[in-house]
Design an enzyme around this catalytic site. Structure first.
Site, PDB file in Angstrom:
ATOM      1  N   GLN A 147     -10.199  22.634 -42.944  1.00 48.89           N
ATOM      2  CA  GLN A 147      -9.996  21.181 -42.954  1.00 48.89           C
ATOM      3  C   GLN A 147     -11.337  20.441 -42.908  1.00 48.89           C
ATOM      4  OE1 GLN A 147      -7.338  18.289 -40.302  1.00 48.89           O
ATOM      5  NE2 GLN A 147      -9.165  18.887 -39.170  1.00 48.89           N
ATOM      6  N   SER A 161     -16.036  22.180 -29.056  1.00 40.90           N
ATOM      7  CA  SER A 161     -14.669  21.671 -28.934  1.00 40.90           C
ATOM      8  C   SER A 161     -14.373  21.102 -27.546  1.00 40.90           C
ATOM      9  CB  SER A 161     -13.698  22.829 -29.211  1.00 40.90           C
ATOM     10  OG  SER A 161     -12.408  22.513 -28.805  1.00 40.90           O
ATOM     11  N   GLU A 192     -11.788  21.603 -26.117  1.00 42.06           N
ATOM     12  CA  GLU A 192     -11.075  22.652 -25.372  1.00 42.06           C
ATOM     13  C   GLU A 192     -11.953  23.252 -24.273  1.00 42.06           C
ATOM     14  OE1 GLU A 192      -7.808  24.376 -25.623  1.00 42.06           O
ATOM     15  OE2 GLU A 192      -7.474  22.321 -26.237  1.00 42.06           O
ATOM     16  N   TYR A 240     -10.280  31.230 -26.853  1.00 37.42           N
ATOM     17  CA  TYR A 240     -10.939  30.320 -27.809  1.00 37.42           C
ATOM     18  C   TYR A 240     -11.945  29.424 -27.098  1.00 37.42           C
ATOM     19  CZ  TYR A 240     -11.478  26.214 -30.845  1.00 37.42           C
ATOM     20  OH  TYR A 240     -12.003  25.178 -31.583  1.00 37.42           O
TER      21      TYR A 240
HETATM   22  P1  NAP Z   1      -9.781  25.388 -39.944  1.00 36.70           P
HETATM   23  O1  NAP Z   1      -9.136  24.440 -40.892  1.00 36.70           O
HETATM   24  O2  NAP Z   1      -8.954  26.407 -39.267  1.00 36.70           O
HETATM   25  O3  NAP Z   1     -10.956  26.109 -40.760  1.00 36.70           O
HETATM   26  C1  NAP Z   1     -11.622  27.196 -40.212  1.00 36.70           C
HETATM   27  C2  NAP Z   1     -12.587  27.754 -41.242  1.00 36.70           C
HETATM   28  O4  NAP Z   1     -13.179  28.917 -40.630  1.00 36.70           O
HETATM   29  C3  NAP Z   1     -11.954  28.218 -42.547  1.00 36.70           C
HETATM   30  O5  NAP Z   1     -12.871  28.004 -43.592  1.00 36.70           O
HETATM   31  C4  NAP Z   1     -11.756  29.704 -42.346  1.00 36.70           C
HETATM   32  O6  NAP Z   1     -11.862  30.460 -43.525  1.00 36.70           O
HETATM   33  C5  NAP Z   1     -12.953  30.037 -41.485  1.00 36.70           C
HETATM   34  N1  NAP Z   1     -12.636  31.204 -40.654  1.00 36.70           N
HETATM   35  C6  NAP Z   1     -11.553  31.386 -39.875  1.00 36.70           C
HETATM   36  N2  NAP Z   1     -11.581  32.558 -39.256  1.00 36.70           N
HETATM   37  C7  NAP Z   1     -12.720  33.123 -39.692  1.00 36.70           C
HETATM   38  C8  NAP Z   1     -13.331  34.338 -39.431  1.00 36.70           C
HETATM   39  N3  NAP Z   1     -12.785  35.236 -38.614  1.00 36.70           N
HETATM   40  N4  NAP Z   1     -14.514  34.570 -40.035  1.00 36.70           N
HETATM   41  C9  NAP Z   1     -15.079  33.682 -40.874  1.00 36.70           C
HETATM   42  N5  NAP Z   1     -14.546  32.510 -41.167  1.00 36.70           N
HETATM   43  C10 NAP Z   1     -13.390  32.247 -40.578  1.00 36.70           C
HETATM   44  O7  NAP Z   1     -10.558  24.606 -38.797  1.00 36.70           O
HETATM   45  P2  NAP Z   1     -11.123  23.108 -38.767  1.00 36.70           P
HETATM   46  O8  NAP Z   1     -10.107  22.231 -38.158  1.00 36.70           O
HETATM   47  O9  NAP Z   1     -11.720  22.772 -40.080  1.00 36.70           O
HETATM   48  O10 NAP Z   1     -12.282  23.267 -37.672  1.00 36.70           O
HETATM   49  C11 NAP Z   1     -13.625  23.576 -38.049  1.00 36.70           C
HETATM   50  C12 NAP Z   1     -14.376  24.062 -36.822  1.00 36.70           C
HETATM   51  O11 NAP Z   1     -14.377  23.047 -35.839  1.00 36.70           O
HETATM   52  C13 NAP Z   1     -13.788  25.306 -36.153  1.00 36.70           C
HETATM   53  O12 NAP Z   1     -14.853  26.071 -35.650  1.00 36.70           O
HETATM   54  C14 NAP Z   1     -12.967  24.738 -35.013  1.00 36.70           C
HETATM   55  O13 NAP Z   1     -12.843  25.689 -33.986  1.00 36.70           O
HETATM   56  C15 NAP Z   1     -13.818  23.543 -34.620  1.00 36.70           C
HETATM   57  N6  NAP Z   1     -13.106  22.415 -34.014  1.00 36.70           N
HETATM   58  C16 NAP Z   1     -12.032  21.881 -34.639  1.00 36.70           C
HETATM   59  C17 NAP Z   1     -11.412  20.785 -34.063  1.00 36.70           C
HETATM   60  C18 NAP Z   1     -10.224  20.118 -34.732  1.00 36.70           C
HETATM   61  O14 NAP Z   1      -9.543  19.347 -34.047  1.00 36.70           O
HETATM   62  N7  NAP Z   1     -10.002  20.337 -36.014  1.00 36.70           N
HETATM   63  C19 NAP Z   1     -11.911  20.225 -32.874  1.00 36.70           C
HETATM   64  C20 NAP Z   1     -13.023  20.807 -32.290  1.00 36.70           C
HETATM   65  C21 NAP Z   1     -13.637  21.900 -32.881  1.00 36.70           C
HETATM   66  P3  NAP Z   1     -10.592  31.006 -44.327  1.00 36.70           P
HETATM   67  O15 NAP Z   1     -10.220  29.912 -45.281  1.00 36.70           O
HETATM   68  O16 NAP Z   1     -11.143  32.210 -44.994  1.00 36.70           O
HETATM   69  O17 NAP Z   1      -9.522  31.309 -43.312  1.00 36.70           O
HETATM   70  O1  F7E Z   2      -1.974  21.830 -29.831  1.00 37.98           O
HETATM   71  C1  F7E Z   2       1.054  21.404 -27.708  1.00 37.98           C
HETATM   72  C2  F7E Z   2       0.094  22.506 -27.309  1.00 37.98           C
HETATM   73  O2  F7E Z   2      -2.415  23.564 -31.543  1.00 37.98           O
HETATM   74  C3  F7E Z   2      -2.018  20.571 -29.214  1.00 37.98           C
HETATM   75  C4  F7E Z   2      -7.745  22.957 -32.472  1.00 37.98           C
HETATM   76  O3  F7E Z   2      -8.229  22.276 -33.583  1.00 37.98           O
HETATM   77  O4  F7E Z   2      -7.977  21.022 -31.087  1.00 37.98           O
HETATM   78  C5  F7E Z   2      -7.048  21.984 -31.532  1.00 37.98           C
HETATM   79  O5  F7E Z   2      -6.525  22.714 -30.444  1.00 37.98           O
HETATM   80  C6  F7E Z   2      -1.064  20.505 -28.043  1.00 37.98           C
HETATM   81  C7  F7E Z   2      -1.169  21.696 -27.065  1.00 37.98           C
HETATM   82  O6  F7E Z   2      -4.230  21.911 -30.915  1.00 37.98           O
HETATM   83  C8  F7E Z   2       3.471  22.891 -29.957  1.00 37.98           C
HETATM   84  O7  F7E Z   2       0.586  23.218 -26.176  1.00 37.98           O
HETATM   85  C9  F7E Z   2       3.511  21.679 -28.160  1.00 37.98           C
HETATM   86  O8  F7E Z   2      -1.163  21.210 -25.748  1.00 37.98           O
HETATM   87  O9  F7E Z   2      -2.349  21.143 -32.256  1.00 37.98           O
HETATM   88  P1  F7E Z   2      -2.688  22.144 -31.235  1.00 37.98           P
HETATM   89  P2  F7E Z   2      -5.173  22.324 -29.687  1.00 37.98           P
HETATM   90  O10 F7E Z   2      -4.712  23.534 -29.003  1.00 37.98           O
HETATM   91  O11 F7E Z   2      -5.400  21.099 -28.871  1.00 37.98           O
HETATM   92  C10 F7E Z   2      -9.100  21.542 -30.361  1.00 37.98           C
HETATM   93  C11 F7E Z   2     -10.004  20.391 -30.012  1.00 37.98           C
HETATM   94  C12 F7E Z   2      -9.770  22.647 -31.062  1.00 37.98           C
HETATM   95  O12 F7E Z   2     -10.965  22.866 -30.913  1.00 37.98           O
HETATM   96  C13 F7E Z   2      -8.903  23.642 -31.756  1.00 37.98           C
HETATM   97  O13 F7E Z   2      -9.644  24.369 -32.744  1.00 37.98           O
HETATM   98  O14 F7E Z   2       0.264  20.538 -28.537  1.00 37.98           O
HETATM   99  N1  F7E Z   2       2.212  21.883 -28.473  1.00 37.98           N
HETATM  100  N2  F7E Z   2       4.288  22.281 -29.044  1.00 37.98           N
HETATM  101  C14 F7E Z   2       2.147  22.636 -29.573  1.00 37.98           C
HETATM  102  N3  F7E Z   2       1.099  23.094 -30.287  1.00 37.98           N
HETATM  103  C15 F7E Z   2       1.355  23.816 -31.392  1.00 37.98           C
HETATM  104  N4  F7E Z   2       0.320  24.260 -32.140  1.00 37.98           N
HETATM  105  N5  F7E Z   2       2.646  24.095 -31.782  1.00 37.98           N
HETATM  106  C16 F7E Z   2       3.732  23.664 -31.102  1.00 37.98           C
HETATM  107  O15 F7E Z   2       4.863  23.913 -31.477  1.00 37.98           O
END
Ligand code: NAP
Ligand code: F7E
Length: 339
Positions: free
Chosen positions: A12, A123, A125, A147
């Site tokens: 994303q 993050s 998290e 994570y």
């Molecule tokens: P995403 O959509 O899940 O994309 C993750 C990317 O990492 C994809 O390109 C994926 O490649 C690659 N990847 C996954 N597992 C891998 C592995 N084992 N080795 C190498 N590449 C791998 O995540 P995103 O939402 O864009 O997030 C980007 C980064 O920001 C991540 O590190 C995430 O933890 C961090 N983050 C996200 C959020 C959020 O809310 N979105 C918030 C805080 C931090 P493939 O296409 O090959 O699977």
């Molecule tokens: O869950 C609750 C769940 O999986 C949000 C990643 O991008 O943001 C993301 O992590 C909340 C949690 O995101 C369901 O228990 C309830 O409290 O959308 P989520 P996340 O775990 O906050 C952080 C900042 C990152 O860094 C991560 O990479 O929603 N919840 N019911 C659920 N969550 C999921 N997935 N599915 C359910 O059915």
């Protein structure tokens, strides 16, 4: 022309960031892992404008060679397993990619291109069982999943390489950010996509876990701007990025179903199997440092985000209904590539 290397370009954030940098005239190179088939849906629309190199965060040699070949001025490390529940299933792999992978990349940068600028995708998290609210750069971490523990290591190693070797290395502590390109497992997209299918008569229930958890949800397109801003400053630093507004999962559900003119109570089923071994109850950002130093503000509100996502999912599902099965894939590609 400046060169940026993005790990995780197929994700994303990677896809939004690549578009953002192309608009600014960058040469954009994405590092992708080896796959038997391509899953490049999110970057299909810009595929001809970017370069892709194969590389893996597990392989030190591959990282060194990638940096030697690409010679980036900016490195955005976004790759990794990002779905929190999966990190309990694969705790060791999570540590390898998300924690040690960052050390490997930083060390390659130190040796090959020490004047490059490095962004680490940290993050919210990491704040986990929060010690104060809202959370800011100085709030202590309390990770609640493999994570989050891996991200905390990655955060500190980024700070450590900055302080030990004088690298320009920043950690962006980003709160949840979403949009039509979000993976279908994450709660926001699961809700908007399933609700769109319910509206169109294709589904009759939405199974969820903990509805009480609260998150600070913003729009991914706004957050990649913050990543870039962090690498344009006179000094490297760490920044919290979020909207400052917390909403529960229940509020998100209600807003989505209300927008679709549906009563959510008729469709939502609580499934205990979706409740996590250790939950993060409340995350809400204090992004005042980013506002002050980077001049960063989110532009998309909570309700605008929901409407954007629901509209995109309605269009996606309608398209799938209209398109013969073999063409679903390209329809999906077009839908995720334009939103
Ligand atoms: P995403 O959509 O899940 O994309 C993750 C990317 O990492 C994809 O390109 C994926 O490649 C690659 N990847 C996954 N597992 C891998 C592995 N084992 N080795 C190498 N590449 C791998 O995540 P995103 O939402 O864009 O997030 C980007 C980064 O920001 C991540 O590190 C995430 O933890 C961090 N983050 C996200 C959020 C959020 O809310 N979105 C918030 C805080 C931090 P493939 O296409 O090959 O699977
Ligand atoms: O869950 C609750 C769940 O999986 C949000 C990643 O991008 O943001 C993301 O992590 C909340 C949690 O995101 C369901 O228990 C309830 O409290 O959308 P989520 P996340 O775990 O906050 C952080 C900042 C990152 O860094 C991560 O990479 O929603 N919840 N019911 C659920 N969550 C999921 N997935 N599915 C359910 O059915």
């Amino acid at each position: 022309m400046r060169t940026a290397l993005i790990t995780g370009i197929t994700g994303q954030d990677g896809s939004h960031l690549a578009e953002f940098l192309l608009d600014r005239g960058y040469r954009v190179v994405g590092m992708t892992r080896r796959r038997s088939g391509g899953a490049l849906d999110r970057i299909a629309a810009i595929r001809e404008q970017i370069e892709l190199v194969e590389g893996d965060l597990l392989d030190q040699t591959a990282l060194t060679r990638t940096l030697e070949r690409v010679q980036p001025e900016e490195i955005y490390n976004l790759a990794g397993l990002s779905f929190v529940p999966a990190s309990w299933q694969q705790p060791v792999a999570t540590g390898e990619f998300t924690a040690l992978g960052v050390t490997r990349l930083l060390d390659a940068m130190r040796l090959v291109c020490p004047t490059a600028r490095f962004y680490q995708a940290s993050s919210s998290e990491m704040f986990g069982k929060v010690r104060e609210s809202p959370q800011r750069e100085t709030t202590p971490f309390y990770p609640r999943s493999p994570y989050a523990a891996a991200k905390a290591y990655a955060h500190y190693i980024t700070v450590n390489y900055r302080e030990s070797y004088g690298l320009y290395a920043c950690s962006g502590i980003l709160f949840n950010h979403e949009g039509p390109r979000r993976g279908l497992d994450f709660v926001t997209r699961k809700i908007t996509h399933t609700a769109a299918r319910i509206k169109l008569g294709l589904e009759d229930e939405l199974r969820l876990g903990n509805l009480q958890a609260k998150r600070d949800w913003g729009y991914a397109g706004d957050y990649v701007r913050a990543m870039w801003l962090m690498l344009q400053q006179p000094q490297a630093d760490d920044f919290v990025i979020g909207t400052g507004e917390a909403h529960s999962v229940a509020e998100f559900v209600e807003a989505v179903f209300a927008y679709l003119d549906l009563d959510w109570r008729r469709y939502v089923i609580i499934d205990p199997q979706l409740v996590r071994p250790a939950e993060v109850d409340l995350l809400v950002a204090d992004a005042s440092k980013a506002r002050r130093i980077l001049g960063w503000e989110p532009e998309v509100s909570f309700l605008e985000l929901i409407h954007l996502m629901v509209d995109a999912d309605l269009a996606l599902v309608r398209n799938q209904l209209r398109t013969p099965r073999a063409e679903h894939r390209s329809a999906r590609r077009r839908a995720v590539g334009v939103a």
